[in-house]
Write an enzyme that holds these catalytic residues in place. Sequence first.
Site, short mmCIF file in Angstrom:
data_model
loop_
_atom_site.label_atom_id
_atom_site.label_comp_id
_atom_site.label_asym_id
_atom_site.label_seq_id
_atom_site.Cartn_x
_atom_site.Cartn_y
_atom_site.Cartn_z
N ARG A 164 0.82 -1.23 0.00
CA ARG A 164 0.00 0.00 0.00
C ARG A 164 0.85 1.27 0.00
O ARG A 164 0.42 2.31 0.52
CB ARG A 164 -0.97 0.04 1.20
CG ARG A 164 -2.06 -0.98 1.15
CD ARG A 164 -2.96 -0.80 -0.09
NE ARG A 164 -3.95 -1.86 -0.10
CZ ARG A 164 -3.73 -3.07 -0.64
NH1 ARG A 164 -2.59 -3.34 -1.22
NH2 ARG A 164 -4.68 -3.98 -0.61
N SER A 241 -11.48 -0.20 1.97
CA SER A 241 -10.99 -0.56 3.31
C SER A 241 -10.51 0.71 4.00
O SER A 241 -9.71 1.46 3.44
CB SER A 241 -9.83 -1.54 3.21
OG SER A 241 -10.28 -2.72 2.61
N GLU A 342 -6.29 4.00 5.68
CA GLU A 342 -5.78 3.84 4.31
C GLU A 342 -6.09 5.05 3.41
O GLU A 342 -5.25 5.44 2.61
CB GLU A 342 -6.36 2.56 3.70
CG GLU A 342 -5.74 2.19 2.37
CD GLU A 342 -6.28 0.88 1.80
OE1 GLU A 342 -6.12 -0.16 2.46
OE2 GLU A 342 -6.85 0.92 0.71
C1 LIG Z 1 -15.47 0.08 -2.85
C2 LIG Z 1 -13.98 0.30 -2.87
C3 LIG Z 1 -13.11 -0.79 -2.97
C4 LIG Z 1 -11.74 -0.58 -2.99
N1 LIG Z 1 -10.92 -1.68 -3.08
C5 LIG Z 1 -9.57 -1.52 -3.09
C6 LIG Z 1 -8.70 -2.66 -3.15
O1 LIG Z 1 -9.15 -3.80 -3.23
N2 LIG Z 1 -7.38 -2.43 -3.15
C7 LIG Z 1 -6.83 -1.18 -3.10
O2 LIG Z 1 -5.60 -1.06 -3.12
N3 LIG Z 1 -7.63 -0.09 -3.06
C8 LIG Z 1 -8.97 -0.22 -3.03
N4 LIG Z 1 -9.78 0.87 -2.95
C9 LIG Z 1 -9.19 2.20 -2.86
C10 LIG Z 1 -9.08 2.96 -4.22
O3 LIG Z 1 -10.03 2.48 -5.11
C11 LIG Z 1 -7.70 2.86 -4.84
O4 LIG Z 1 -6.73 3.33 -3.97
C12 LIG Z 1 -7.64 3.67 -6.16
O5 LIG Z 1 -6.47 3.32 -6.86
C13 LIG Z 1 -7.63 5.16 -5.95
O6 LIG Z 1 -7.62 5.78 -7.23
P1 LIG Z 1 -8.37 7.13 -7.52
O7 LIG Z 1 -8.14 7.46 -8.94
O8 LIG Z 1 -9.78 7.04 -7.10
O9 LIG Z 1 -7.55 8.13 -6.59
P2 LIG Z 1 -8.12 9.29 -5.65
O10 LIG Z 1 -8.96 8.70 -4.57
O11 LIG Z 1 -8.69 10.38 -6.45
O12 LIG Z 1 -6.75 9.81 -5.01
C14 LIG Z 1 -6.03 9.00 -4.11
C15 LIG Z 1 -4.61 9.56 -3.97
O13 LIG Z 1 -3.93 9.42 -5.21
C16 LIG Z 1 -3.51 10.70 -5.68
N5 LIG Z 1 -3.67 10.69 -7.14
C17 LIG Z 1 -4.74 10.28 -7.86
N6 LIG Z 1 -4.50 10.43 -9.17
C18 LIG Z 1 -3.26 10.94 -9.28
C19 LIG Z 1 -2.44 11.33 -10.37
N7 LIG Z 1 -2.83 11.23 -11.65
N8 LIG Z 1 -1.19 11.85 -10.09
C20 LIG Z 1 -0.76 11.97 -8.82
N9 LIG Z 1 -1.48 11.61 -7.75
C21 LIG Z 1 -2.72 11.11 -7.98
C22 LIG Z 1 -4.41 11.71 -4.99
O14 LIG Z 1 -3.77 12.99 -4.90
C23 LIG Z 1 -4.59 11.07 -3.64
O15 LIG Z 1 -3.45 11.33 -2.84
C24 LIG Z 1 -11.17 0.71 -2.93
C25 LIG Z 1 -12.05 1.81 -2.83
C26 LIG Z 1 -13.44 1.62 -2.80
C27 LIG Z 1 -14.35 2.79 -2.70
#
Ligand SMILES: Cc1cc2nc3c(=O)[nH]c(=O)nc-3n(C[C@H](O)[C@H](O)[C@H](O)COP(=O)(O)OP(=O)(O)OC[C@H]3O[C@@H](n4cnc5c(N)ncnc54)[C@H](O)[C@@H]3O)c2cc1C
Length: 348
Positions: A164, A241, A342
């Site tokens: 992570r 999570s 997380e």
């Molecule tokens: C129902 C559910 C299930 C999930 N299951 C998992 C799982 O099984 N495993 C897991 O690891 N995660 C899980 N997650 C968490 C999440 O989906 C992941 O961490 C996902 O990769 C976040 O991506 P995002 O584009 O939504 O980022 P955001 O939530 O928009 O941002 C998260 C972080 O990444 C940064 N960020 C985003 N895009 C960029 C970019 N282009 N450049 C620089 N920084 C950036 C943001 O600044 C922030 O710090 C889950 C979430 C939910 C709601």
Amino acid sequence: MLIQEHVPLAPLTTIRVGGPARYLVDATTIGEICEAITFARTRNLLLFVLGGGSNLVVSDAGWPGLVLKVGIVGTEERIEDGKALFEVGAGEDWDKLVARSVAQNCAGIECLSGIPGSVGGTPVQNVGAYGQEVGETIQGVLAFDLRDNQVRELCNEACGFSYRASIFNSTERGRHIILRVTYALTPGGEPRIDYTDLKRYFSGWQGVPTLAETRDAVRKVRASKGMLISLGDDDSRSAGSFFKNPVLSPEQYHALSARATAKNLQIPSYPALEVLRKVSAAWLVEHSGFSKGFDAGRVGISRKHALAIVNRRDATAADVIAFQEQIQQRVEDIWGIRLQPEPVFVGF
Ligand SMILES: Cc1cc2nc3c(=O)[nH]c(=O)nc-3n(C[C@H](O)[C@H](O)[C@H](O)COP(=O)(O)OP(=O)(O)OC[C@H]3O[C@@H](n4cnc5c(N)ncnc54)[C@H](O)[C@@H]3O)c2cc1C
């Protein structure tokens, strides 16, 4: 470049709490990203980079500066040294990429089916599930470096992937804007069926499951845990999570085992967790009085997964934080372990 003002951020996140962004730009090209950075710098605005909003808790006050949503799309594919390379815009939807790779019979990310969010979000916390992590297949990350204003390709080793974590959420947090990610997948490779839930799903199965069958299984297992975003399922109104599985030192592990034994309990062990002496955060939460479906007013614990804090109805960020702290405190009092959240906290 369109600059929007006072944009509500809650609808841009999966847990749907928090206030507005003072400014928001949805940038679809590297040029627009550079323009947005200049806009923020000339006005002395704090910058926050937004992906799919699936790993965020935004404060009720919102973000006082500029939210830069990375909307770069497009996927290029090529074969190099026997690997199928998928070079993908950071703004692409992650699960669509998984579906596309599986449809082309390329192995490596099939167990990461159904995770919400953008491609650009995946390297940040080295997204992982059901026995796979993106750090295993990411070949490189194209990123804008805010320190020297250069666009450069970071190879896998430079990203510093671990559980992570990567440089993007630890040592170099806030330094890079991820523009494109290249994944090296294995054409015709077999799916990874290491994880207990998947082994159980496929027990009695004839032959090796295909990548498509594995993707289907992962999505079904995720849906059963409220870990697949679906409109009708209010248990999926979460940030996934909420706590990381704690990684313990031998002494901490010993102390935890002793507390469990005193309560006639046994800490569950899974092969995937044992390697690092990782303990299930879900087990700690459940054995601290927060069972699935726990009702804490406008927030609660998912009915399907002890590790997800859900927004039941019109919750505020303050509700989420108060509940998070209540859980952390109770787990610490009972088990002597401080759970680490997380999600990323924005504007606190
Ligand atoms: C129902 C559910 C299930 C999930 N299951 C998992 C799982 O099984 N495993 C897991 O690891 N995660 C899980 N997650 C968490 C999440 O989906 C992941 O961490 C996902 O990769 C976040 O991506 P995002 O584009 O939504 O980022 P955001 O939530 O928009 O941002 C998260 C972080 O990444 C940064 N960020 C985003 N895009 C960029 C970019 N282009 N450049 C620089 N920084 C950036 C943001 O600044 C922030 O710090 C889950 C979430 C939910 C709601």
